[in-house]
Design a protein around this motif. Structure first.
Motif, PDB file in Angstrom:
ATOM      1  N   PHE A 199      45.723  28.310  54.770  1.00 43.18           N
ATOM      2  CA  PHE A 199      46.310  29.595  54.356  1.00 43.18           C
ATOM      3  C   PHE A 199      47.740  29.394  53.905  1.00 43.18           C
ATOM      4  O   PHE A 199      48.512  28.678  54.549  1.00 43.18           O
ATOM      5  CB  PHE A 199      46.282  30.584  55.529  1.00 43.18           C
ATOM      6  N   ASN A 200      48.102  30.019  52.799  1.00 44.19           N
ATOM      7  CA  ASN A 200      49.479  30.062  52.322  1.00 44.19           C
ATOM      8  C   ASN A 200      50.018  31.479  52.462  1.00 44.19           C
ATOM      9  O   ASN A 200      49.290  32.456  52.266  1.00 44.19           O
ATOM     10  CB  ASN A 200      49.571  29.632  50.846  1.00 44.19           C
ATOM     11  N   VAL A 201      51.308  31.591  52.794  1.00 44.25           N
ATOM     12  CA  VAL A 201      51.885  32.911  53.026  1.00 44.25           C
ATOM     13  C   VAL A 201      51.860  33.785  51.782  1.00 44.25           C
ATOM     14  O   VAL A 201      51.958  35.002  51.878  1.00 44.25           O
ATOM     15  CB  VAL A 201      53.338  32.795  53.554  1.00 44.25           C
ATOM     16  N   SER A 202      51.734  33.180  50.613  1.00 45.93           N
ATOM     17  CA  SER A 202      51.677  33.979  49.394  1.00 45.93           C
ATOM     18  C   SER A 202      50.281  34.548  49.143  1.00 45.93           C
ATOM     19  O   SER A 202      50.092  35.349  48.240  1.00 45.93           O
ATOM     20  CB  SER A 202      52.096  33.127  48.195  1.00 45.93           C
ATOM     21  N   GLN A 203      49.294  34.117  49.943  1.00 37.60           N
ATOM     22  CA  GLN A 203      47.943  34.637  49.803  1.00 37.60           C
ATOM     23  C   GLN A 203      47.786  35.947  50.558  1.00 37.60           C
ATOM     24  O   GLN A 203      48.512  36.236  51.508  1.00 37.60           O
ATOM     25  CB  GLN A 203      46.929  33.637  50.360  1.00 37.60           C
ATOM     26  N   ASN A 204      46.794  36.707  50.150  1.00 41.46           N
ATOM     27  CA  ASN A 204      46.390  37.863  50.937  1.00 41.46           C
ATOM     28  C   ASN A 204      45.438  37.383  52.022  1.00 41.46           C
ATOM     29  O   ASN A 204      44.495  36.635  51.742  1.00 41.46           O
ATOM     30  CB  ASN A 204      45.685  38.878  50.040  1.00 41.46           C
ATOM     31  N   PRO A 205      45.660  37.784  53.286  1.00 42.14           N
ATOM     32  CA  PRO A 205      44.789  37.319  54.375  1.00 42.14           C
ATOM     33  C   PRO A 205      43.307  37.624  54.133  1.00 42.14           C
ATOM     34  O   PRO A 205      42.443  36.822  54.459  1.00 42.14           O
ATOM     35  CB  PRO A 205      45.324  38.074  55.596  1.00 42.14           C
ATOM     36  N   TYR A 206      43.041  38.787  53.565  1.00 34.89           N
ATOM     37  CA  TYR A 206      41.656  39.185  53.317  1.00 34.89           C
ATOM     38  C   TYR A 206      41.005  38.239  52.293  1.00 34.89           C
ATOM     39  O   TYR A 206      39.858  37.833  52.435  1.00 34.89           O
ATOM     40  CB  TYR A 206      41.648  40.618  52.813  1.00 34.89           C
ATOM     41  N   GLU A 207      41.772  37.881  51.272  1.00 33.64           N
ATOM     42  CA  GLU A 207      41.269  36.982  50.243  1.00 33.64           C
ATOM     43  C   GLU A 207      40.995  35.590  50.810  1.00 33.64           C
ATOM     44  O   GLU A 207      39.957  34.965  50.533  1.00 33.64           O
ATOM     45  CB  GLU A 207      42.296  36.904  49.108  1.00 33.64           C
ATOM     46  N   ALA A 208      41.936  35.085  51.644  1.00 30.74           N
ATOM     47  CA  ALA A 208      41.765  33.774  52.256  1.00 30.74           C
ATOM     48  C   ALA A 208      40.562  33.765  53.193  1.00 30.74           C
ATOM     49  O   ALA A 208      39.800  32.789  53.245  1.00 30.74           O
ATOM     50  CB  ALA A 208      43.032  33.378  53.010  1.00 30.74           C
TER      51      ALA A 208
END
Length: 785
Positions: free
Chosen positions: A422-431
């Motif tokens: 996970f990257n902080v620039s991602q949306n958690p739902y998307e990841a």
């Protein structure tokens, strides 16, 4: 119509601002992941200035708020808020956060993510990760109707009129119900998860009656019969929030850093924010201004009225922060720099629509992003694109790619855990969605995995880390990175009183780091030393290999135990940390900091005949001419020594020298000390306080003597510090000493240092508004009675 311009920048939240409300021209409400709801009151104009009070403090993230207008029973109206603790709180805005709420609505079994109100109908509707929406009658305070049939989280709810409710769901469907719970219609035109809904004014030229938006970045306009009227394209990622302006226009916000204003089907203005996510947007129906909440922790008000534009300083600060912000490469995709136009493009070419993004390759090789403004007919700089390794200071390699986090997920006993990057620039739902698809897992895990990501990337907060008091889902210090789907806690009653913080009983450490980046930096500096002729200072190739190998072993305590040349490697780190030029010591100090927490060998090794603490303190690290970051990392190392028994013994055997060195570092850092330095010092002082008050040492004369010295340093820090985290940690250290040492120390606290006055001053300052600080001060006062 004129463009919106920044009217006010409201700072105070300690984490992402997830939701906002704008009930009238004099008040704004914001809800945050810092577990607070804040009321911002307009105190003067022009330019507009606001002051805030914390109206509510929950036990987890607060994701959504809604304002219910005044009634005879509630003349100030009611603020409804909900989030991670599964409880909806109803509170009059004039109440203090420690007053009892007017009502606590219990019934949801999972995170609450949406709220809306119907004053005409006398009810509030909520949506939750438990796949239901619920209707609650105001004053009755019980669930009146549960709307079922959703196949995923209910991300959005809309009180369309007094008899009609619309829901938006993770199953990609929009459902229209009557208030008795009957499903009237299901709309499946959405291509992705539905996250936002709003009622469309009758003055909107499309004739639509409500709008939806979600993960596909498209706003869709519908009639109440479910007929799609139009699609609005422009956002480049998830859309999180929608609202309607008095003018009939719509406003939206999302993961692409923007707020967009829509007149009919056209985007007429794009407002870029210096943040990854703009979580919420709301319009004031009185004056047409808008308020936004974003991942940079700031609530912002924007206005079209010249009389409500912010001061020139605030305007410049906002524009500069947008221009200078970093845009993670993950957000824009891989870029072929060679094919990008140069700066001359901005002068020669016009955009085709508002918000159009153009990447430019600058002369120095960097890539900047610019958006087209239709109103001003110019390209506006909105940030610099940074690669993934530069977008965060703590990266972990997984399958050849750098990530901010790589979590272990136990899906089945007896089998190796799956990796969740996970990257902080991602949306958690998307990841979470990608993780489930990659590993062919049931989609029923989706919301739980997303919640796990959110919980474990929120950052560390100070508190007891005993097993009994650890919240389900995440260690409060951010150490627990393992997750089992299905292990979500479900509170069944109102939250228990805030747990006591004092006395602190566990040692704290500061261990977050990107070992690969540190090792690479050390190698680069070493090469420069060699090429500049300073071979006597540099490391030889075999020595560099030893240090790199040590870095690899530091990632795992078990591997570190097997590292045969550990003492040699530590000696090389000491050489870098104390013998290299002052400006180049950071990699060595950073690695020593990590080693101090990782193994007792760090504390027992002799370095040129000296122990670690003596060697570092005598190296000039704390001199006035030294780099403040050198001092900061050295203090972190001293704090981390308390992780091992030999380290504790070493640190406390050099107590007087350490106190003198730390005082020197603070004095040399200027009138406003470096925040990271003061937090490191406060953490060190907490550990010293825990040591002095534990294992029966609290009554020893030596502990009292050292406690009095530490007390004096803490009082001085608290009196002059403005950063809330440093103040909080210092208060925890002070309270631990007062509660755990002899009556002599307690008397000195009141008679010599006048602790009552000191903590009273804190309550009157900015940090004193935070409930956690109020709480620990209350505990200190109780102990002194």
């Amino acid at each position: 119509m004129p463009d919106f311009r920044i009217s006010a920048s409201l700072e105070g939240h300690g984490d992402d601002v997830r939701a906002v409300a704008f009930p009238n021209s004099n008040a704004v409400f914001s809800a945050s992941r810092d577990a607070t709801v804040r009321l911002w009151k307009l105190v003067s104009t022009p330019p507009p200035t606001y002051d805030y009070t914390i109206t509510s403090h929950g036990s987890g993230f607060i994701n959504t708020i809604a304002y219910y207008p005044p009634t005879p029973e509630f003349p100030e109206g009611l603020v409804f808020s909900g989030g991670q603790d599964t409880i909806i709180e109803a509170r009059q805005p004039g109440k203090a956060s420690d007053d009892n709420a007017d009502a606590m609505l219990l019934g949801h079994a999972h995170n609450i993510c949406a709220l809306d109100v119907s004053p005409e109908g006398g009810w509030v509707v909520s949506g939750s990760w438990d796949s239901t929406a619920k209707l609650w009658r105001v004053g009755k305070w019980e669930c009146d109707v549960t709307f079922e049939g959703h196949q995923g989280s209910v991300w959005a709810v809309l009180a369309y009129d007094k008899d009609t409710i619309i829901t938006g769901c993770a199953d990609k469907a929009i459902r229209i119900f009557n208030t008795s719970g009957t499903l009237l219609k299901t709309i499946k035109d959405s291509r992705d998860v539905v996250r936002a809904l709003c009622k469309v004014p009758t003055s909107n030229p499309t004739g639509a009656q409500f709008a939806s938006a979600g993960n596909d970045g498209v706003i869709r306009l519908y009639t109440i019969q479910g007929q799609i009227v139009a699609e609005l394209h422009g956002h480049e990622s998830f859309i999180y929030s929608l609202d309607a302006l008095p003018s009939g226009e719509l406003v939206s916000s999302g993961e692409d850093r923007t707020v967009r204003i829509w007149n009919g089907t056209q985007c007429v203005q794009t407002i870029t924010h210096p943040a990854i996510s703009v979580w919420g947007v709301a319009a004031c129906k009185e004056n047409g201004d808008i308020v936004t909440g974003a991942s940079d922790r700031i609530t912002r008000v924007f206005s079209r009225s010249e009389g409500r534009v912010a001061s020139a300083e605030v305007v410049e600060q906002f524009e500069t922060s947008v221009k200078e912000s970093s845009i993670p490469e993950q957000q824009v995709g891989k870029i072929n720099k060679e094919k990008l136009p140069g700066p001359e493009f901005l002068q020669q070419k016009s955009g085709t629509k508002d918000g159009q993004v153009q990447m430019i390759r600058q002369n120095d090789g960097s890539v900047t992003a610019h958006t087209w403004s239709v109103a001003s007919r110019e390209w506006v700089a909105v940030g610099t694109v940074v690669d993934s390794a530069a977008s965060s200071g703590r990266k972990t390699d997984y399958l050849g790619q750098d990530y901010d986090y790589v979590f272990d997920v136990d899906v089945e006993d007896g089998k190796p855990p799956l990796k969740l990057p996970f990257n902080v620039s991602q949306n958690p739902y998307e990841a979470a969605t990608k993780f489930i698809q990659d590993n062919e897992l049931p989609m029923s895990y989706l919301d739980q995995v997303a919640q796990f990501i959110v919980q474990n990337t929120q950052g560390a907060t100070l508190g007891q880390s005993t097993q009994e008091s650890t919240p389900a889902g995440a260690d409060p210090w951010g150490q627990e990175n393992r997750y089992r789907p299905g292990e979500a806690s479900t509170p069944t009653s109102v939250p228990e009183p805030r747990p006591k913080v004092l006395p602190q009983k566990s040692y704290l450490s500061i261990k977050t780091a990107n070992l690969k980046v540190i090792a690479k930096k050390l190698q680069e500096i070493n090469e420069r030393l060699v090429s500049s002729g300073s071979k006597e200072l540099s490391l030889s190739p075999p020595e560099v290999d030893t240090v790199v190998s040590l870095c690899n072993h530091l990632e795992s305590p078990e591997r570190l135990k097997q590292f045969s040349t550990l003492e040699t490697g530590l000696g090389l780190l000491f050489k870098v940390a104390t013998g290299w030029p002052v400006a180049h010591r950071l990699p060595g100090l950073d690695l020593l900091r990590l080693a101090a927490a990782a193994t007792p060998v760090t504390a027992t090794t002799k370095y040129n005949g000296q122990d670690l603490v003596t060697g570092v303190l005598s190296s000039g690290t704390f001199d006035a001419s030294s780099n403040v970051n050198n001092a900061m990392l050295s203090v972190r190392m001293l704090a981390n020594l308390f992780e091992t028994e030999p380290g504790r013994q070493l640190a406390m055997s050099r107590f007087d020298q350490i106190i003198a060195a730390v005082k020197s570092a603070l004095n040399h850092s200027g009138a406003a000390p470096n925040r990271n330095l003061t937090i490191a010092v406060a953490t060190l002082y907490i550990n010293a306080a825990v040591y002095l008050t534990s294992e029966g040492r609290g009554t020893a004369p030596e502990s009292s003597e050292r406690g009095l010295v530490l007390l004096g340093e803490l009082v001085q820090m608290i009196a002059g510090e403005k950063d809330s985290e440093a103040v909080y940690r210092s208060l925890v250290a002070l309270g631990t000493l007062v509660m755990g040492l002899s009556e002599e120390v307690k008397s000195a606290a009141t008679d010599v240092y006048d602790i009552g006055r000191v903590i009273g001053n804190v309550l009157g300052s900015g940090p004193g508004k935070e409930p956690r600080i109020k709480g620990v001060i209350g505990e200190i006062r109780d102990s002194l009675r």
